[in-house]
Design an enzyme around this catalytic site. Structure first.
Site, PDB file in Angstrom:
ATOM      1  N   ARG A 207       4.511 -13.286   9.188  1.00  0.00           N
ATOM      2  CA  ARG A 207       5.173 -12.357   9.218  1.00  0.00           C
ATOM      3  C   ARG A 207       6.545 -12.499   9.827  1.00  0.00           C
ATOM      4  O   ARG A 207       6.936 -13.358  10.587  1.00  0.00           O
ATOM      5  CB  ARG A 207       4.652 -11.184  10.009  1.00  0.00           C
ATOM      6  CG  ARG A 207       3.786 -10.505   9.441  1.00  0.00           C
ATOM      7  CD  ARG A 207       3.087  -9.402  10.314  1.00  0.00           C
ATOM      8  NE  ARG A 207       2.105  -8.526   9.386  1.00  0.00           N
ATOM      9  CZ  ARG A 207       2.445  -7.537   8.864  1.00  0.00           C
ATOM     10  NH1 ARG A 207       3.323  -6.669   9.157  1.00  0.00           N
ATOM     11  NH2 ARG A 207       1.320  -6.967   8.212  1.00  0.00           N
TER      12      ARG A 207
ATOM     13  N   GLU B  20       0.930  -1.089  -0.102  1.00  0.00           N
ATOM     14  CA  GLU B  20      -0.130  -0.174  -0.194  1.00  0.00           C
ATOM     15  C   GLU B  20       0.887   1.150   0.016  1.00  0.00           C
ATOM     16  O   GLU B  20       1.934   1.218   0.927  1.00  0.00           O
ATOM     17  CB  GLU B  20      -0.882  -0.056   1.183  1.00  0.00           C
ATOM     18  CG  GLU B  20      -1.849   1.097   1.249  1.00  0.00           C
ATOM     19  CD  GLU B  20      -2.967   1.113   2.570  1.00  0.00           C
ATOM     20  OE1 GLU B  20      -2.639   0.134   3.265  1.00  0.00           O
ATOM     21  OE2 GLU B  20      -3.623   2.296   2.847  1.00  0.00           O
TER      22      GLU B  20
ATOM     23  N   LYS C 205       4.202   0.650   9.595  1.00  0.00           N
ATOM     24  CA  LYS C 205       4.620   1.743   8.920  1.00  0.00           C
ATOM     25  C   LYS C 205       4.047   3.012   9.998  1.00  0.00           C
ATOM     26  O   LYS C 205       4.425   4.167   9.810  1.00  0.00           O
ATOM     27  CB  LYS C 205       3.606   1.810   7.837  1.00  0.00           C
ATOM     28  CG  LYS C 205       4.434   1.256   6.651  1.00  0.00           C
ATOM     29  CD  LYS C 205       3.903   1.325   5.212  1.00  0.00           C
ATOM     30  CE  LYS C 205       3.249   0.043   4.807  1.00  0.00           C
ATOM     31  NZ  LYS C 205       2.321  -0.140   3.808  1.00  0.00           N
TER      32      LYS C 205
HETATM   33  P1  ATP Z   1       2.546  -2.425   7.980  1.00  0.00           P
HETATM   34  O1  ATP Z   1       1.685  -3.047   9.092  1.00  0.00           O
HETATM   35  O2  ATP Z   1       4.101  -2.437   8.376  1.00  0.00           O
HETATM   36  O3  ATP Z   1       2.074  -1.089   7.745  1.00  0.00           O
HETATM   37  P2  ATP Z   1       1.369  -3.568   5.876  1.00  0.00           P
HETATM   38  O4  ATP Z   1       1.056  -5.095   5.798  1.00  0.00           O
HETATM   39  O5  ATP Z   1       0.359  -2.686   6.195  1.00  0.00           O
HETATM   40  O6  ATP Z   1       2.611  -3.384   6.734  1.00  0.00           O
HETATM   41  P3  ATP Z   1       1.521  -3.526   3.006  1.00  0.00           P
HETATM   42  O7  ATP Z   1       2.124  -2.255   2.281  1.00  0.00           O
HETATM   43  O8  ATP Z   1       0.017  -3.764   3.044  1.00  0.00           O
HETATM   44  O9  ATP Z   1       1.722  -3.188   4.477  1.00  0.00           O
HETATM   45  O10 ATP Z   1       2.230  -4.828   2.672  1.00  0.00           O
HETATM   46  C1  ATP Z   1       2.677  -5.336   1.674  1.00  0.00           C
HETATM   47  C2  ATP Z   1       2.730  -6.667   1.686  1.00  0.00           C
HETATM   48  O11 ATP Z   1       3.645  -7.039   2.612  1.00  0.00           O
HETATM   49  C3  ATP Z   1       1.533  -7.492   2.367  1.00  0.00           C
HETATM   50  O12 ATP Z   1       1.281  -8.619   1.539  1.00  0.00           O
HETATM   51  C4  ATP Z   1       2.127  -7.796   3.555  1.00  0.00           C
HETATM   52  O13 ATP Z   1       1.349  -8.906   4.198  1.00  0.00           O
HETATM   53  C5  ATP Z   1       3.738  -7.905   3.535  1.00  0.00           C
HETATM   54  N1  ATP Z   1       4.275  -7.594   4.668  1.00  0.00           N
HETATM   55  C6  ATP Z   1       4.096  -6.635   5.685  1.00  0.00           C
HETATM   56  N2  ATP Z   1       5.057  -6.565   6.833  1.00  0.00           N
HETATM   57  C7  ATP Z   1       5.530  -7.786   6.612  1.00  0.00           C
HETATM   58  C8  ATP Z   1       6.274  -8.718   7.505  1.00  0.00           C
HETATM   59  N3  ATP Z   1       6.820  -8.111   8.676  1.00  0.00           N
HETATM   60  N4  ATP Z   1       6.638  -9.804   7.341  1.00  0.00           N
HETATM   61  C9  ATP Z   1       6.369 -10.287   6.089  1.00  0.00           C
HETATM   62  N5  ATP Z   1       5.293  -9.705   5.252  1.00  0.00           N
HETATM   63  C10 ATP Z   1       4.909  -8.388   5.483  1.00  0.00           C
HETATM   64 MG    MG Z   2      -1.521  -2.839   4.982  1.00  0.00          MG
END
Ligand code: ATP
Ligand code: MG
Length: 549
Positions: A263, A38, A273
């Site tokens: 994760r 995102e 983030k």
């Molecule tokens: P955050 O919680 O840090 O904001 P997010 O999941 O909202 O992370 P996205 O931009 O939606 O961030 O993530 C893109 C992809 O990266 C998603 O498929 C998410 O599951 C994966 N992702 C995010 N954080 C991790 C992590 N710590 N380990 C593995 N995959 C991750």
């Molecule tokens: Mg997200």
């Protein structure tokens, strides 16, 4: 879809097992995945794992991985983030097949909503977000059906069109899937699939004032891209029934398969983030790419090689259960890479003058460029009468088993001679100003006939030719993990960046910006220039010092 009979890669994790089953049963042919950030912030090391899984799996199967921007949430998304994400993926070494955005598909997503309404699978609901929450039920009790659930398709179509045309305020109405208010899975209790939001979108501008919800948009976007396997993290496991419901309701064939994995969590490292954004906005760090940040741009700026990040992701593996990895494990991967690739050099971080009273002139000494790399050769370093050593390598009041320099003691100067400390100059405050030594001419490294046994070897720089360089040392942004449970702002480590003035070999000053070095006995540092000033910026210490305090 036919099975081409090509030999499948041997499955190395449960995701590959599923994929192999799907290929063997003829359900899928070519493999297609997507990495779905995102654009509401910078990528962090957790995303590196997601990329390793998505890009890496596609690569193993000779398939494709798209870069898919999930931009269904216009109020938080920005083009700055899109550009940063692209740069970070390339830095890590991945290439996407196609770049697309959820917003590319907004028209189709809308058309599909009309279809769901016509088929009685979705309805416009007038309940507020609060009321929807309150009627959703609990894990043990079913939810209540909305009083608007049985509107006719005609009425729903009219209202939904009016929603799109901007007739209603934010939150006044929404579109909900008509599934099952008694489902044991709360995500299946008539979830909201469209909301009204009068916000300017970074790509579609003011074209839309209704936006699809992630759970509804994602399976559609996957399908429209030709994704065969939608690999995501475990928190989406409970959303899979809804992912599947959308695919079945809209008759997707072949329907993409969602597979969840754990994760990446790292001790004492916060990746969300929301938190990282707070650090940037409150100026607690120098920016998203601050070397202390766990963002990919931070790691890059820190001088951590992309290869080490990929190696780390590969070693921790892909699991179905959540766990936490030690930060020191990541550091070990970085050290291992740099040990093999970084040149050696000398710099003194807290300089103390050492004069060799019986030495005149100068000579060139051979140093291995990198003793871990046989082919790296040697480099000449000029030795002379006036040197600097680390002030911590001299002690006026040495503890037992102190093998470095002390008054009336011996030590070896790296790749040079054994010296004996004869005298010390001390100022009025009792600080050591300078040490005076004599060297033993027969003790030359590699050709030592002196018979003197010394246990300590210390590094040095030549005071007549050394250069001043700023050294930046880093520690964790958060104080140790024992502070868990407290607000992050209370856990901030005020001393996470330490600035020192060092004396360095001229060789370091001449190096190209960005070059990593192993400063002997100290750590790995990246040479850079900041506002005309020469800087050595710490990448990782030589030893794990997280638990040292
Ligand atoms: P955050 O919680 O840090 O904001 P997010 O999941 O909202 O992370 P996205 O931009 O939606 O961030 O993530 C893109 C992809 O990266 C998603 O498929 C998410 O599951 C994966 N992702 C995010 N954080 C991790 C992590 N710590 N380990 C593995 N995959 C991750
Ligand atoms: Mg997200």
């Amino acid at each position: 879809m036919e099975n081409t009979g090509k030999k499948l890669p041997e499955a190395t994790n449960f995701i590959e097992q599923f994929i192999n089953e799907d290929i063997e049963s003829g359900k899928v042919g070519a493999i297609q995945t997507r990495f779905p950030p995102e654009p509401n912030g910078y990528l962090h090391i957790g995303h590196a794992k997601s990329m390793f899984v998505n890009f890496g799996t596609a690569l193993r199967y000779g398939g494709k991985c798209n870069l898919f921007f999930d931009d269904t949430n216009p109020s938080k998304e920005k083009t700055e983030f899109v550009d940063a994400i692209r740069a970070d993926i390339r830095w890590l070494g991945y290439e996407w097949a196609r770049e697309c955005y959820a917003s590319d598909f907004f028209d189709t997503i809308y058309e599909y909503a009309l279809r769901l309404i016509r088929e009685g699978k979705a309805f416009v609901c007038d309940l507020s977000a609060e009321e929807i929450k309150n009627t959703r039920g609990t894990l043990t009790e079913p939810g209540q059906e909305s009083p608007y659930r049985n509107r006719t398709a005609e009425e729903n179509l009219r209202l939904f069109t009016e929603m799109k045309e901007g007739k209603y305020r934010d939150g006044e109405k929404c579109l909900r899937a008509k599934i099952d208010m008694a489902s044991p899975n709360l995500n299946m209790r008539d979830p909201v699939i469209y909301r009204i939001l009068h916000a300017t979108h970074h790509r579609t501008g003011d074209k839309w004032c209704i936006y699809p919800m992630y759970d509804y948009a994602h399976p559609i976007c996957d399908y429209l891209q030709g994704v065969t396997h939608s690999l995501c993290t475990l928190e989406f496991e409970d959303h899979r029934p809804l992912y599947d419901w959308v695919g079945i309701a809209l008759g997707f064939s072949p329907k993409p398969r969602q597979i969840e994995f754990a994760r990446l969590n790292i001790t004492n490292t916060v990746m969300s983030k929301r938190y990282l954004k707070k650090l940037v906005e409150e100026n607690l760090v120098h920016g998203w790419d601050d070397p202390r940040m766990p963002t990919l741009s931070g790691l890059r700026n820190r001088g951590i090689p992309a290869e080490a990040v990929r190696d780390f992701c590969s070693r921790i593996g892909i699991a179905k259960a959540n766990s936490e990895c030690e930060y020191s494990y990541f550091e070990a991967c970085v050290r291992e890479y740099l040990n093999a690739h970084a040149e050696r050099a000398m710099a003194v971080l807290s300089p103390l003058k050492l004069t060799i009273t019986n030495y005149e002139g100068e000579e060139l000494l051979d140093f291995d460029v990198n003793q871990a790399d046989e082919n790296a050769g040697t480099r000449a370093v000029k030795f002379g009468k006036h040197l600097y050593i680390e002030s911590t390598d001299f002690s006026l009041d040495p503890p037992p088993k102190y093998f470095r320099l002390k008054k009336d003691g011996y030590v070896r100067l790296k790749n040079a001679y054994i010296v004996h400390c004869d005298d010390v100059a001390i100022d009025e405050q009792g600080n050591v100003q300078e040490v005076f030594c004599t060297y033993i001419p027969e003790s030359h490294s590699g050709n030592d006939t002196s018979g003197i046994k010394v246990k300590g070897v210390i590094h040095w720089v030549n005071a007549d030719e050394c250069v001043d360089m700023q050294v930046r040392q880093y520690e964790s942004l958060l104080r140790d993990a024992d502070y868990a449970g407290q607000d992050f702002s209370e856990r901030m480590n005020a001393q996470s960046e330490i600035i020192l003035q060092a004396k360095a070999e001229p060789y370091l000053a001449q190096a190209k910006d960005g070059t990593p070095f192993q400063l002997m006995r100290t750590g790995y540092y990246k040479k850079c220039t900041d506002n005309g000033e020469l800087v050595l910026s710490e990448i990782v210490s030589l030893k794990d010092n997280f638990n040292k305090k």
